[in-house]
Design a protein around this motif. Structure first.
Motif, PDB file in Angstrom:
ATOM      1  N   LEU A  33       0.817  -1.216   0.000  1.00 56.66           N
ATOM      2  CA  LEU A  33       0.000   0.000   0.000  1.00 56.66           C
ATOM      3  C   LEU A  33       0.849   1.263   0.000  1.00 56.66           C
ATOM      4  CD1 LEU A  33      -2.603  -1.059   2.734  1.00 56.66           C
ATOM      5  CD2 LEU A  33      -2.789  -1.320   0.249  1.00 56.66           C
ATOM      6  N   HIS A  34       2.152   1.119   0.188  1.00 59.64           N
ATOM      7  CA  HIS A  34       3.013   2.285   0.383  1.00 59.64           C
ATOM      8  C   HIS A  34       3.019   3.213  -0.830  1.00 59.64           C
ATOM      9  CE1 HIS A  34       6.197   4.722   1.990  1.00 59.64           C
ATOM     10  NE2 HIS A  34       6.936   4.528   0.912  1.00 59.64           N
ATOM     11  N   ASP A  35       2.877   4.506  -0.551  1.00 57.43           N
ATOM     12  CA  ASP A  35       2.955   5.568  -1.553  1.00 57.43           C
ATOM     13  C   ASP A  35       1.891   5.418  -2.642  1.00 57.43           C
ATOM     14  OD1 ASP A  35       4.117   7.975  -2.217  1.00 57.43           O
ATOM     15  OD2 ASP A  35       5.618   7.087  -3.538  1.00 57.43           O
ATOM     16  N   THR A  36       0.732   4.902  -2.249  1.00 59.60           N
ATOM     17  CA  THR A  36      -0.386   4.804  -3.181  1.00 59.60           C
ATOM     18  C   THR A  36      -1.445   5.840  -2.818  1.00 59.60           C
ATOM     19  OG1 THR A  36      -1.530   3.110  -1.860  1.00 59.60           O
ATOM     20  CG2 THR A  36      -0.001   2.345  -3.563  1.00 59.60           C
ATOM     21  N   VAL A  37      -2.298   6.139  -3.786  1.00 57.71           N
ATOM     22  CA  VAL A  37      -3.403   7.069  -3.577  1.00 57.71           C
ATOM     23  C   VAL A  37      -4.699   6.342  -3.873  1.00 57.71           C
ATOM     24  CG1 VAL A  37      -4.484   9.226  -4.336  1.00 57.71           C
ATOM     25  CG2 VAL A  37      -1.993   9.071  -4.157  1.00 57.71           C
ATOM     26  N   ILE A  38      -5.635   6.397  -2.926  1.00 56.58           N
ATOM     27  CA  ILE A  38      -6.913   5.702  -3.066  1.00 56.58           C
ATOM     28  C   ILE A  38      -8.042   6.702  -2.827  1.00 56.58           C
ATOM     29  CG2 ILE A  38      -5.922   3.505  -2.322  1.00 56.58           C
ATOM     30  CD1 ILE A  38      -7.314   3.921   0.402  1.00 56.58           C
ATOM     31  N   ASP A  54     -12.830  11.945  -2.241  1.00 56.05           N
ATOM     32  CA  ASP A  54     -11.575  12.609  -1.911  1.00 56.05           C
ATOM     33  C   ASP A  54     -10.411  11.637  -2.080  1.00 56.05           C
ATOM     34  OD1 ASP A  54     -12.631  15.161  -1.065  1.00 56.05           O
ATOM     35  OD2 ASP A  54     -13.432  14.115   0.691  1.00 56.05           O
ATOM     36  N   SER A  55      -9.196  12.180  -2.184  1.00 52.42           N
ATOM     37  CA  SER A  55      -8.000  11.363  -2.345  1.00 52.42           C
ATOM     38  C   SER A  55      -7.323  11.124  -0.999  1.00 52.42           C
ATOM     39  CB  SER A  55      -7.013  12.043  -3.296  1.00 52.42           C
ATOM     40  OG  SER A  55      -7.541  12.117  -4.605  1.00 52.42           O
ATOM     41  N   ILE A  56      -6.781   9.920  -0.839  1.00 49.86           N
ATOM     42  CA  ILE A  56      -6.086   9.507   0.379  1.00 49.86           C
ATOM     43  C   ILE A  56      -4.704   9.001  -0.026  1.00 49.86           C
ATOM     44  CG2 ILE A  56      -6.152   8.020   2.417  1.00 49.86           C
ATOM     45  CD1 ILE A  56      -9.170   7.515   1.670  1.00 49.86           C
ATOM     46  N   HIS A  57      -3.664   9.557   0.577  1.00 48.23           N
ATOM     47  CA  HIS A  57      -2.311   9.060   0.328  1.00 48.23           C
ATOM     48  C   HIS A  57      -1.874   8.175   1.492  1.00 48.23           C
ATOM     49  CE1 HIS A  57       2.169   9.222   0.430  1.00 48.23           C
ATOM     50  NE2 HIS A  57       1.980   8.934  -0.850  1.00 48.23           N
ATOM     51  N   LEU A  58      -1.337   7.000   1.158  1.00 44.17           N
ATOM     52  CA  LEU A  58      -0.934   6.027   2.168  1.00 44.17           C
ATOM     53  C   LEU A  58       0.591   5.948   2.271  1.00 44.17           C
ATOM     54  CD1 LEU A  58      -3.352   3.082   1.241  1.00 44.17           C
ATOM     55  CD2 LEU A  58      -3.788   5.081   2.680  1.00 44.17           C
ATOM     56  N   THR A  59       1.071   5.944   3.493  1.00 45.17           N
ATOM     57  CA  THR A  59       2.488   5.720   3.786  1.00 45.17           C
ATOM     58  C   THR A  59       2.603   4.494   4.673  1.00 45.17           C
ATOM     59  OG1 THR A  59       2.988   8.094   3.678  1.00 45.17           O
ATOM     60  CG2 THR A  59       4.570   6.685   4.837  1.00 45.17           C
ATOM     61  N   SER A  60       3.471   3.558   4.316  1.00 41.49           N
ATOM     62  CA  SER A  60       3.631   2.326   5.084  1.00 41.49           C
ATOM     63  C   SER A  60       4.912   2.379   5.921  1.00 41.49           C
ATOM     64  CB  SER A  60       3.693   1.105   4.158  1.00 41.49           C
ATOM     65  OG  SER A  60       2.483   0.971   3.437  1.00 41.49           O
ATOM     66  N   LEU A  61       4.849   1.760   7.084  1.00 42.78           N
ATOM     67  CA  LEU A  61       5.979   1.750   8.010  1.00 42.78           C
ATOM     68  C   LEU A  61       6.105   0.370   8.632  1.00 42.78           C
ATOM     69  CD1 LEU A  61       8.148   3.395   9.637  1.00 42.78           C
ATOM     70  CD2 LEU A  61       6.348   3.830  11.314  1.00 42.78           C
ATOM     71  N   ASN A  62       7.309  -0.168   8.634  1.00 41.75           N
ATOM     72  CA  ASN A  62       7.594  -1.475   9.235  1.00 41.75           C
ATOM     73  C   ASN A  62       8.207  -1.242  10.610  1.00 41.75           C
ATOM     74  OD1 ASN A  62       8.609  -3.995   9.962  1.00 41.75           O
ATOM     75  ND2 ASN A  62       9.329  -4.490   7.921  1.00 41.75           N
ATOM     76  N   VAL A  83       7.726  12.082  12.375  1.00 45.27           N
ATOM     77  CA  VAL A  83       9.082  11.643  12.026  1.00 45.27           C
ATOM     78  C   VAL A  83       9.066  10.132  11.890  1.00 45.27           C
ATOM     79  CG1 VAL A  83      11.506  11.585  12.719  1.00 45.27           C
ATOM     80  CG2 VAL A  83      10.092  13.579  13.293  1.00 45.27           C
ATOM     81  N   LEU A  84       9.423   9.641  10.708  1.00 36.91           N
ATOM     82  CA  LEU A  84       9.453   8.201  10.451  1.00 36.91           C
ATOM     83  C   LEU A  84      10.903   7.742  10.365  1.00 36.91           C
ATOM     84  CD1 LEU A  84       6.510   8.866   9.749  1.00 36.91           C
ATOM     85  CD2 LEU A  84       6.679   7.271   7.833  1.00 36.91           C
ATOM     86  N   PRO A  85      11.278   6.709  11.110  1.00 39.00           N
ATOM     87  CA  PRO A  85      12.648   6.201  11.023  1.00 39.00           C
ATOM     88  C   PRO A  85      12.936   5.708   9.605  1.00 39.00           C
ATOM     89  CG  PRO A  85      11.462   5.217  12.873  1.00 39.00           C
ATOM     90  CD  PRO A  85      10.460   5.936  12.043  1.00 39.00           C
ATOM     91  N   PRO A  86      13.939   6.252   8.929  1.00 34.38           N
ATOM     92  CA  PRO A  86      14.196   5.845   7.536  1.00 34.38           C
ATOM     93  C   PRO A  86      14.512   4.365   7.394  1.00 34.38           C
ATOM     94  CG  PRO A  86      15.964   7.237   8.396  1.00 34.38           C
ATOM     95  CD  PRO A  86      14.859   7.293   9.388  1.00 34.38           C
ATOM     96  N   LEU A  87      14.994   3.748   8.465  1.00 39.36           N
ATOM     97  CA  LEU A  87      15.314   2.322   8.407  1.00 39.36           C
ATOM     98  C   LEU A  87      14.063   1.478   8.242  1.00 39.36           C
ATOM     99  CD1 LEU A  87      17.578   0.166   8.746  1.00 39.36           C
ATOM    100  CD2 LEU A  87      17.084   0.190  11.198  1.00 39.36           C
ATOM    101  N   THR A  89      10.952   2.442   6.757  1.00 40.94           N
ATOM    102  CA  THR A  89       9.967   2.752   5.723  1.00 40.94           C
ATOM    103  C   THR A  89      10.653   3.022   4.391  1.00 40.94           C
ATOM    104  OG1 THR A  89       8.046   4.143   5.188  1.00 40.94           O
ATOM    105  CG2 THR A  89       9.928   5.254   6.169  1.00 40.94           C
ATOM    106  N   PRO A  90      10.043   2.590   3.287  1.00 39.91           N
ATOM    107  CA  PRO A  90      10.601   2.902   1.971  1.00 39.91           C
ATOM    108  C   PRO A  90      10.469   4.393   1.677  1.00 39.91           C
ATOM    109  CG  PRO A  90       8.966   1.120   1.876  1.00 39.91           C
ATOM    110  CD  PRO A  90       8.840   1.765   3.210  1.00 39.91           C
ATOM    111  N   PRO A  91      11.221   4.896   0.693  1.00 42.82           N
ATOM    112  CA  PRO A  91      11.072   6.303   0.309  1.00 42.82           C
ATOM    113  C   PRO A  91       9.651   6.577  -0.197  1.00 42.82           C
ATOM    114  CG  PRO A  91      13.047   5.335  -0.663  1.00 42.82           C
ATOM    115  CD  PRO A  91      12.260   4.205  -0.085  1.00 42.82           C
ATOM    116  N   THR A  92       9.224   7.820  -0.046  1.00 44.99           N
ATOM    117  CA  THR A  92       7.912   8.219  -0.529  1.00 44.99           C
ATOM    118  C   THR A  92       8.049   9.430  -1.453  1.00 44.99           C
ATOM    119  OG1 THR A  92       5.708   9.013   0.110  1.00 44.99           O
ATOM    120  CG2 THR A  92       7.546   9.643   1.530  1.00 44.99           C
TER     121      THR A  92
END
Length: 246
Positions: A33-38, A54-62, A83-87, A89-92
């Motif tokens: 779902l990461h970096d998708t718009v639904i 409306d548009s929703i942007h999703l950011t995923s975090l492990n 603040v998301l730890p870069p380790l 989550t993938p880039p967005t």
């Protein structure tokens, strides 16, 4: 759909490995779902040609299946800006929202069966060691009681915290109609990392004072009723429904 304007920005977390899971089923679904718009879902009673969604942007975090990682990460997720730890989550392609996420959804694995939308989380009663074989934090002055306590999670936080989302209506709406979702309500998040992250996130939402809705979804192991793709689609539909009612 067109995404020149994003109304809602949503964070979705999954867990890292633990036990027999070298890749956690929750993260396998969430990362797709990461970096998708639904779009938001149509609300009940809305005519077929009603308002444009409306548009929703999703950011995923492990997030590691580790108590210390939850405690160190969750306050930053509810910050302004988060603040998301870069380790983890993938880039967005999009910047994080300056005023914080509109919704935070945590996903973790449970036993076989449908998705489970959890209504509450517990402050204490944790015993099981985490992926790094570390025990949950012991509460100062609480004997052998483990979980959340002072100074950060003191008496201002109840022993049970409930989501502000109407889980009963959510489940009812998603299980009715021509394309029912396999989902049930639950009041048993399990007194392990799933329960732990849910309580921590609900407490941090309360502390931040912005009323950011938080939800926890349990998914089954892969193909123990639902495939990874079906779990991802279920989480997507849940987010779409919740955002439509914010």
């Amino acid at each position: 759909m067109g995404d020149s304007y994003i109304k809602y920005k949503v964070l979705v977390t999954g867990f890292g490995p633990f036990g027999t899971y070298k890749e956690n089923p929750s993260w396998l679904a969430v990362k797709t779902l990461h970096d998708t718009v639904i779009p938001t879902a149509p609300t009940r009673g809305q005519p077929p040609k009603g308002p444009k969604p409306d548009s929703i942007h999703l950011t995923s975090l492990n997030i590691p299946t580790v108590y210390a990682a939850v405690l160190s990460t969750l306050p930053d997720l509810h910050a302004q800006p988060p603040v998301l730890p870069p380790l983890y989550t993938p880039p967005t392609t999009r910047p994080l929202p300056e005023d914080g996420f509109n919704l935070i959804v945590h996903v973790g694995v449970a036993g076989p069966g449908p998705l489970r939308a959890e209504r509450l989380a517990h402050k204490t009663g944790y015993q099981l060691p985490d992926y790094e074989r570390q025990s949950p934090p012991i509460i100062i002055g609480g004997g052998n009681l483990r979980g959340f306590g002072s100074p950060r999670y003191g008496d201002e936080f109840a022993n049970e915290l409930f989501t502000s989302i109407d889980v009963d209506t959510l489940v009812k709406d998603l299980t009715e109609g021509p394309n029912p979702l396999s989902i049930v309500t639950s009041d048993d998040p399990g007194r392990f990392l799933c329960d732990f992250i849910y309580y921590c996130s609900l407490a941090e939402s309360q502390r931040a004072g912005r009323g950011t809705p938080v939800l926890f979804i349990h998914c089954p192991p892969i193909d123990k009723k639902l495939s990874t793709a079906e779990v991802a689609e279920g989480v997507r539909r849940i987010i779409s429904h919740v955002c439509a009612h914010l």
